[in-house]
Write an enzyme that holds these catalytic residues in place. Sequence first.
Site, short mmCIF file in Angstrom:
data_model
loop_
_atom_site.label_atom_id
_atom_site.label_comp_id
_atom_site.label_asym_id
_atom_site.label_seq_id
_atom_site.Cartn_x
_atom_site.Cartn_y
_atom_site.Cartn_z
CE1 TYR A 141 35.41 35.89 37.06
CE2 TYR A 141 37.21 34.88 35.45
CZ TYR A 141 36.55 36.13 36.35
OH TYR A 141 37.26 36.95 37.25
CE LYS A 189 38.94 34.95 52.21
NZ LYS A 189 39.42 35.08 53.78
CG ASP A 221 43.16 36.60 52.63
OD1 ASP A 221 43.05 34.93 52.05
OD2 ASP A 221 42.38 37.07 53.30
CG ASP A 245 40.43 37.47 35.64
OD1 ASP A 245 41.74 37.98 35.13
OD2 ASP A 245 39.60 37.56 35.74
CG ASP A 249 46.40 40.54 35.51
OD1 ASP A 249 46.17 39.74 34.84
OD2 ASP A 249 45.12 41.48 34.62
#
Length: 366
Positions: A141, A189, A221, A245, A249
């Site tokens: 970001y 990852k 994942d 992020d 959620d």
Amino acid sequence: MSLKIALLPGDGIGPEVTEEAVRILKNVAEHSGRAFSFSSHVIGGAAIDGEGTGLPERTLEAALNADAVLLGAVGHPKFDGRLPSERPEAALLALRQALGGFANLRPAIYYAPLAKRTPFQPERVRGANLLIVRELLGGLYFGEPRGFEASGNTAFNTLIYSRHEIERVAKVACDRARERRKKVASIDKANVLETSRLWRAVVSDDAKAYPDVELEHVYVDTAAMRLATAPASFDVMLCDNLFGDILSDQAASISGSLGVLPSATIGGKVDLYEPVHGSAPDIAGKGLANPIGAIASAAMLLRFSANMDKEAAEIDHAIEEALASGARTKDLAGPGDRVLSTRDMGQAIEEALHEVRDRKHSYHGV
Ligand code: NAD
């Protein structure tokens, strides 16, 4: 010495839910002997209306001089047509940046009385109580370079992490795990990304200083799958900015309503506490807002900024007890449930807090 708390109620339901969080904090002050001093300041749309800017100098100064900041929410549809930099939300981003917190903490808890509100089968989520620790100031970001190529047909972002950025957030995760069930799942990852390989190596090194904390590395994942199938298997999840992020959620759905989710952003000059939800203009001013996210944020404030673990835990228990005894705001209510107003829910939690304390005293008396 009194703990200076800067209140930034903001817009929409922000002031309504903040008022209930302050009610609980005042109750804690009364019963613990700790003094809190509150000062309230405008931010967001309310500040644009009154002072022509979303983050007035006086508000920023008060936040920087406080021991902790408790924020409601910002945003109003009447500013939707404005440039992003002129909207109320820009004030919150500027505040977060000025306060400098690099670790965002979001608990996700399964509340048994809200089982019907979650999309999960109860046996899958029973006992889930996890904490996402998300790196907030680095990664994809913020990485440079970023942008569009001249053609407009190609765009790019940069995923970059330094050892220092990883170390400091890993330390927060391990410290938090020590206070909980002593397990950290570091999410990456590493089978594809170089940044993840560095992440994994640095976290492994740092965790050596915490022999009592069990560390596992989980591909993002796989983590997403496990959150949906066996969320109770997680304690602390340590994530970079992007993965945190998304996964926070996903984890939020365990609780059953946006209105119950708290957050803390720590590690900077002053720590910031805020419910996860926004200003909910559709229900603002109607007494329909659920104050649990704000009240649970106040509990996090006590835990991290005031060293008041016992009082924070009592608030968490009071929330659970109020829910168990059937207290429901509209977002939590099922058919036939009596719907409480924001204020009545605050009061129900305050009453439950008294009961939690009384019960503790009587146990100790036996
Ligand atoms: P929102 O979180 O405000 O609302 C989403 C839905 O959840 C709405 O239906 C709302 O009524 C409901 N809801 C939210 N909080 C609730 C609560 N405590 N009790 C009961 N119901 C609740 O998100 P949105 O509608 O996408 O955004 C509204 C405004 O809030 C926008 O201006 C947005 O930019 C802003 N926003 C601010 C923050 C923040 O201040 N941290 C976060 C998200 C959105």
